[in-house]
Design a protein around this motif. Structure first.
Motif, short mmCIF file in Angstrom:
data_model
loop_
_atom_site.label_atom_id
_atom_site.label_comp_id
_atom_site.label_asym_id
_atom_site.label_seq_id
_atom_site.Cartn_x
_atom_site.Cartn_y
_atom_site.Cartn_z
N ARG A 1 0.82 -1.21 0.00
CA ARG A 1 0.00 0.00 0.00
C ARG A 1 0.86 1.26 0.00
N ALA A 2 1.98 1.22 0.76
CA ALA A 2 2.87 2.38 0.82
C ALA A 2 3.45 2.71 -0.55
N ILE A 3 3.76 1.67 -1.31
CA ILE A 3 4.29 1.87 -2.66
C ILE A 3 3.16 2.20 -3.63
N GLY A 4 1.99 1.62 -3.38
CA GLY A 4 0.88 1.76 -4.30
C GLY A 4 0.29 3.15 -4.38
N TRP A 5 0.33 3.91 -3.27
CA TRP A 5 -0.28 5.24 -3.29
C TRP A 5 0.43 6.18 -4.27
N PRO A 6 1.76 6.32 -4.20
CA PRO A 6 2.42 7.17 -5.21
C PRO A 6 2.17 6.70 -6.64
N ARG A 7 2.11 5.39 -6.80
CA ARG A 7 1.86 4.86 -8.15
C ARG A 7 0.45 5.23 -8.61
N ALA A 8 -0.50 5.17 -7.67
CA ALA A 8 -1.88 5.54 -8.01
C ALA A 8 -1.97 7.02 -8.36
N VAL A 9 -1.24 7.85 -7.63
CA VAL A 9 -1.22 9.29 -7.92
C VAL A 9 -0.64 9.54 -9.31
N LEU A 10 0.45 8.86 -9.62
CA LEU A 10 1.08 9.04 -10.93
C LEU A 10 0.16 8.58 -12.05
N THR B 1 -3.09 8.46 -12.03
CA THR B 1 -4.23 9.37 -12.15
C THR B 1 -3.83 10.65 -12.84
N SER B 2 -2.57 11.05 -12.70
CA SER B 2 -2.11 12.28 -13.35
C SER B 2 -1.85 12.10 -14.84
N ARG B 3 -1.99 10.87 -15.34
CA ARG B 3 -1.91 10.57 -16.77
C ARG B 3 -0.63 11.02 -17.47
N PRO B 4 0.53 10.49 -17.11
CA PRO B 4 1.78 10.91 -17.80
C PRO B 4 1.73 10.72 -19.31
N ALA C 1 -11.05 2.21 -8.96
CA ALA C 1 -10.68 0.93 -8.36
C ALA C 1 -10.47 1.01 -6.85
N GLY C 2 -10.48 2.20 -6.28
CA GLY C 2 -10.29 2.36 -4.84
C GLY C 2 -8.85 2.45 -4.41
N ASP C 3 -7.92 2.56 -5.34
CA ASP C 3 -6.51 2.67 -4.99
C ASP C 3 -6.13 4.10 -4.56
N LEU C 4 -6.96 5.07 -4.91
CA LEU C 4 -6.75 6.46 -4.52
C LEU C 4 -8.09 7.01 -4.07
N THR C 5 -8.16 7.51 -2.85
CA THR C 5 -9.43 8.00 -2.32
C THR C 5 -9.83 9.30 -3.03
N GLU C 6 -11.12 9.56 -3.04
CA GLU C 6 -11.61 10.77 -3.68
C GLU C 6 -11.08 12.01 -2.96
N ARG C 7 -10.98 11.94 -1.64
CA ARG C 7 -10.49 13.09 -0.87
C ARG C 7 -9.05 13.43 -1.26
N HIS C 8 -8.21 12.41 -1.35
CA HIS C 8 -6.82 12.65 -1.74
C HIS C 8 -6.74 13.20 -3.16
N ALA C 9 -7.57 12.69 -4.05
CA ALA C 9 -7.55 13.16 -5.44
C ALA C 9 -7.92 14.64 -5.51
N LEU C 10 -8.91 15.06 -4.73
CA LEU C 10 -9.33 16.46 -4.76
C LEU C 10 -8.27 17.37 -4.13
N LEU C 11 -7.64 16.91 -3.06
CA LEU C 11 -6.57 17.70 -2.44
C LEU C 11 -5.40 17.88 -3.41
N LEU C 12 -5.06 16.83 -4.12
CA LEU C 12 -3.98 16.92 -5.11
C LEU C 12 -4.37 17.86 -6.25
#
Length: 313
Positions: free
Chosen positions: A24-33, A35-38, A105-116
């Motif tokens: 999970r610790a590794i998965g969160w940064p990956r989920a953020v990346l 979602t940002s669609r490189p 898929a639930g790998d990134l919460t909606e709250r975190h996505a909006l904060l980012l």
């Protein structure tokens, strides 16, 4: 009887990190990346279009500011992707490809996505302010406003939603011009607008052809389009784009570079024919990948760039 010694409670042990926690610790940064669609970031290279188009005998001005504009629009587009994935989470879960997106898929919460998203917006506007470019700031603000309006309402209105998607590409080009302090010509804006509309229509064509009957549940406005109508619109705009490029070469090019600029129509026409063929056989493919990953397309784009550069040298 012998007294029994008191039973002491077992000491609480610190939880040992598990493999799942580490994942999970590794998965969160990956989920953020993700979602940002490189893979979508190359769209922002449009900010360099105006400085290159305005080159005078090989001298390109304002590229350093255009580079900052690239960073600004990349941050702004990331903010849009974070918000879009929150808005579309339920619909994405029913899509055969988009259901694996981190928010859906639930790998990134909606709250975190909006904060980012908020953080990216603040950084994007700060970047425009840093170079004191009111034009760039206006383009970024307009891009964000139109994108969020599109996500909330306008994406359900046929035809209008196509112009909204296309406007995002045009604002990138205009933002790069503003950052580099280059005055874009009317021909430049026309060619960019037609190219952006062509991409938007092609995206809807591949979605409609790939999803079939399920297309409306994914994107309601697709129920108002037909494959034949989208195909006709795509080809009509391709012809108009070639005509606009001819006008640009003759009426807006440097006198010594008209010949090379006219020749650029040949690789452009070849690229448009290839693009037409690729979209005709694509199913749920990213249209941007057809432009940036197909070898024949890349060859046409390279030849076009070389001829255009020769016309400004």
């Amino acid at each position: 009887m012998t007294a029994q010694p008191p039973v002491l409670p077992a000491p609480e042990l610190e939880p040992v990190p598990t493999a799942a926690a580490a994942t999970r610790a590794i998965g969160w940064p990956r989920a953020v990346l993700r979602t940002s669609r490189p893979r979508q970031w190359p769209k922002n290279l449009l900010v360099f279009a105006a400085p290159v188009a305005a080159a005078d005998r090989g001298r390109i001005v304002g590229m350093d500011y255009a580079l900052l504009a690239f960073v600004v629009f990349t941050l702004a587009s990331c903010a849009v992707y974070f918000v879009n994935d929150v808005v579309d989470a339920e619909r994405d879960r029913r899509h055969p490809a988009k259901r694996t997106r981190p928010v859906a898929a639930g790998d990134l919460t909606e709250r975190h996505a909006l904060l980012l998203a908020v953080a990216c917006m603040v950084l994007a506007e700060a970047g425009a302010v840093a170079i004191s470019s009111a034009g760039l700031a206006a383009c970024v603000t307009g891009y964000l406003a139109l994108s969020f309006l599109y996500s909330s309402t306008l994406k359900h209105l046929p035809v209008l939603e196509l112009t909204m998607v296309a406007s995002g590409f045009v604002l990138r080009a205009l933002g790069g011009a503003a950052a580099a302090k280059v005055e874009p010509s009317g021909w430049f804006v026309l060619v960019c607008s037609l190219g952006a509309l062509l991409v938007a229509i092609s995206k809807r064509y591949t979605e409609l052809s790939g999803l079939g009957a399920a297309a409306v549940s994914h994107r309601p406005c697709l129920g108002r389009y037909t494959l034949g109508g989208l195909r006709t619109a795509q080809r009509t705009i391709s012809v108009a784009m070639i005509a606009a490029c001819l006008g640009w070469a003759v009426l807006n090019g440097s006198p010594w570079g008209v010949g090379c600029h006219l020749l650029t129509v040949l690789p452009l026409a070849a690229a448009l024919l290839r693009f037409d063929w690729l979209t005709g056989r694509a199913a749920l493919s990213r249209v941007e990948d057809l432009i940036t990953r197909d070898r024949v397309m890349l060859l046409c784009e390279l030849v076009w760039l070389l001829l255009f550069t020769a016309g400004t040298a």
